[in-house]
Design an enzyme around this catalytic site. Sequence first.
Site, short mmCIF file in Angstrom:
data_model
loop_
_atom_site.label_atom_id
_atom_site.label_comp_id
_atom_site.label_asym_id
_atom_site.label_seq_id
_atom_site.Cartn_x
_atom_site.Cartn_y
_atom_site.Cartn_z
N ALA A 1 -34.86 -57.35 29.57
CA ALA A 1 -33.89 -56.51 28.88
C ALA A 1 -32.42 -56.73 29.24
O ALA A 1 -31.55 -56.31 28.47
CB ALA A 1 -34.23 -55.05 29.11
N ALA A 2 -32.09 -57.33 30.39
CA ALA A 2 -30.68 -57.40 30.78
C ALA A 2 -29.94 -58.44 29.95
O ALA A 2 -30.53 -59.46 29.58
CB ALA A 2 -30.57 -57.75 32.26
N PRO A 3 -28.68 -58.18 29.60
CA PRO A 3 -27.83 -57.06 30.05
C PRO A 3 -28.01 -55.78 29.25
O PRO A 3 -27.39 -54.77 29.57
CB PRO A 3 -26.41 -57.60 29.88
CG PRO A 3 -26.53 -58.58 28.74
CD PRO A 3 -27.89 -59.21 28.87
N GLY A 4 -28.83 -55.77 28.21
CA GLY A 4 -29.11 -54.49 27.57
C GLY A 4 -28.71 -54.38 26.11
O GLY A 4 -28.76 -53.29 25.54
N GLY A 5 -28.31 -55.52 25.49
CA GLY A 5 -27.91 -55.46 24.08
C GLY A 5 -29.01 -54.85 23.21
O GLY A 5 -28.80 -53.90 22.46
N ASP B 1 -37.73 -60.44 24.52
CA ASP B 1 -36.58 -61.29 24.21
C ASP B 1 -36.50 -62.28 25.38
O ASP B 1 -35.81 -62.04 26.36
CB ASP B 1 -35.32 -60.42 24.10
CG ASP B 1 -34.11 -61.21 23.64
OD1 ASP B 1 -34.28 -62.10 22.80
OD2 ASP B 1 -33.00 -60.94 24.15
N ARG C 1 -29.09 -58.40 37.57
CA ARG C 1 -29.01 -58.19 36.11
C ARG C 1 -29.55 -56.81 35.73
O ARG C 1 -29.07 -56.18 34.79
CB ARG C 1 -29.76 -59.31 35.38
CG ARG C 1 -29.04 -60.66 35.45
CD ARG C 1 -29.81 -61.77 34.78
NE ARG C 1 -30.01 -61.60 33.36
CZ ARG C 1 -29.12 -61.91 32.41
NH1 ARG C 1 -27.95 -62.41 32.75
NH2 ARG C 1 -29.40 -61.73 31.14
N CYS D 1 -33.17 -67.23 21.88
CA CYS D 1 -31.93 -67.72 21.28
C CYS D 1 -31.90 -69.24 21.41
O CYS D 1 -30.94 -69.82 21.89
CB CYS D 1 -30.71 -67.06 21.91
SG CYS D 1 -30.57 -67.29 23.67
N GLU E 1 -36.05 -55.44 33.74
CA GLU E 1 -35.41 -56.74 34.00
C GLU E 1 -35.88 -57.24 35.36
O GLU E 1 -35.85 -56.51 36.34
CB GLU E 1 -33.88 -56.57 33.95
CG GLU E 1 -33.08 -57.74 34.50
CD GLU E 1 -33.37 -59.08 33.82
OE1 GLU E 1 -33.50 -59.13 32.59
OE2 GLU E 1 -33.48 -60.09 34.55
N1 SAM Z 1 -32.67 -58.78 25.78
C1 SAM Z 1 -31.43 -59.02 26.50
C2 SAM Z 1 -30.28 -58.48 25.69
O1 SAM Z 1 -30.40 -58.34 24.48
O2 SAM Z 1 -29.24 -58.15 26.28
C3 SAM Z 1 -31.27 -60.46 26.84
C4 SAM Z 1 -32.44 -61.00 27.62
S1 SAM Z 1 -32.29 -62.64 28.19
C5 SAM Z 1 -32.48 -63.56 26.79
C6 SAM Z 1 -33.78 -62.88 29.05
C7 SAM Z 1 -33.94 -62.10 30.34
O3 SAM Z 1 -35.24 -62.39 30.90
C8 SAM Z 1 -32.93 -62.46 31.41
O4 SAM Z 1 -32.21 -61.32 31.80
C9 SAM Z 1 -33.78 -63.00 32.57
O5 SAM Z 1 -33.30 -62.63 33.85
C10 SAM Z 1 -35.13 -62.40 32.30
N2 SAM Z 1 -36.25 -63.19 32.90
C11 SAM Z 1 -36.18 -64.36 33.55
N3 SAM Z 1 -37.39 -64.74 34.00
C12 SAM Z 1 -38.25 -63.79 33.63
C13 SAM Z 1 -39.65 -63.60 33.82
N4 SAM Z 1 -40.40 -64.50 34.45
N5 SAM Z 1 -40.18 -62.47 33.34
C14 SAM Z 1 -39.44 -61.56 32.70
N6 SAM Z 1 -38.11 -61.70 32.48
C15 SAM Z 1 -37.53 -62.79 32.95
#
Ligand code: SAM
Length: 526
Positions: free
Chosen positions: A115-119, A183, A143, A236, A138
Amino acid sequence: MSFDINFENRIRALLLEDYPDFEKAISGEKISALRINPFKVTGLKNEVLDDLKNADIRITNEVDWEKNARVYSDGAPGKHPFHEAGLYYIQEPSAMAPVHYLDPKPGEKILDLCAAPGGKSTQIACRMNGEGILVTNEIDKKRAQILSLNIERLGIRNALVTNMRPEKLSEIFEGYFDKILVDAPCSGEGMFRKNDEAIDNWSLENVALCAKRQKDILIEAVKMLAPGGRLVYSTCTFAPEEDELQVHNLISMGLKPLDIQLFDGMERGKARYLESILNDGALSAISHPQDENNSLENIDKDLLDSSLSKCSVRLWPHRISGEGHFLAAFEKAGDITLNKGLYGINGKLKTVNSDDIKSFIEFANEFLVDVSFAEETAKRSDDSKGDKKNKSGKKGQRGAKSLVRIEGVFSGTPFMFGEQLYLAPEGMPGINGLSVMRPGLHLGTIKNGRFEPSHALALTLSKENVKLTYELSEKSMQFIGGMSFREADMQNGWYLVTTAGYSLGWAKYAGGIFKNHYPKGLRIYT
Ligand code: SAM
């Protein structure tokens, strides 16, 4: 802008004669947008947009799939006091599409797993309108802290922010959620126009690593989905190993592709994309498939193609006004109505009685409007009417133990987490075994019998919810920078500080001075 030659060859293989359009778009200007927060600004009030225009932020077009969003160019809305007041979240348009297809509703139990940063979490919360439970998770602690601050900034009350590995979360929440958004962490190709770091970090090895990680995350997500529940997967990136291949993986895990509609400019994923990459040893990130399931021979291409033509969306930067994104929507077999209603799992919260939170009750009676306290007698087996309302917060008359409930402007069950007082939203799961960053709405700190209201409380209140307000207008950035203000002849007490009428934080007036209570860690020095 120069890309890794492998990346360029891969995209050429996907887009064929459209590649020059893509290249032109990706070398151009990034698209920026903001999403107005309906908890604070009702009906996209023009005055908020006007104020932004006065700050040289050019608001241009709307975003088809998110009615609260506006594309902007020029200016820096992230530096405007309205941003700190949580009036909007800055997020590019394509990133708003997955939540449209998740279709969150008030009263549901929803998980945002990465979820981070939370958009997307803040967008989900806005659609839930404060009703139901949003678990926003997260894995990375730093984060997760940023995520928690964004939940606070937007004044969200019904979120449980956790910092856990998916496989730990799934031990607790098996079959619990009506809806789940994954995501996923990805190779970020869709962000190349926005983020040079994504270009520098790109490699075939990283695409392979991301694909493996995505599958592992999805296995855990599927466990947590209730029968009949909906899962939206998004990235993305354009890499078929991270997009189309994960659709194949989810179908193999038993999920059913959902029929979703496209907006103008959106396209579908294609089995051909995956085939053209995996068939070419030089282009494929998965030259040695991590498991048999990932090898081309074991993929039913017709099934995959017909699924993708219903459940997937590719947002290409040369086709829409936004960055690159992929999403796909699924359903688990079963009847979701059997998962109706909110229920706690994994133990109860340790609630408080009115003596424990006496200082908060006094604060609420003195400074807040329309907050009342109901005392519930601990349930006896024959007792269904042991509740007694009591505005002064005195103990109830019947039964051995009184549990306080708060009603009015916000409602829920207060509980202490160390010295911190929180309000658990209706039906919040117990927190045993969870690594929690924010269990519901933070009301404040109770220390040595004194209550100090939290920044989160300020940001969830409007000026109509408090007795004392202090409007700052052009001095707003000075307040955000930590400045205290001199003012004569004011009533002593806690003031909700506002900018153009929107809450920004707390100040306490005594001895001719408004003492600044804007959190030190959030101060911006201009
Ligand atoms: N959904 C967020 C938003 O809209 O702001 C963006 C999420 S970003 C694309 C993916 C996130 O997954 C990152 O914050 C990352 O730290 C986290 N992540 C990394 N490895 C992961 C894992 N093994 N399991 C779950 N989350 C993970």
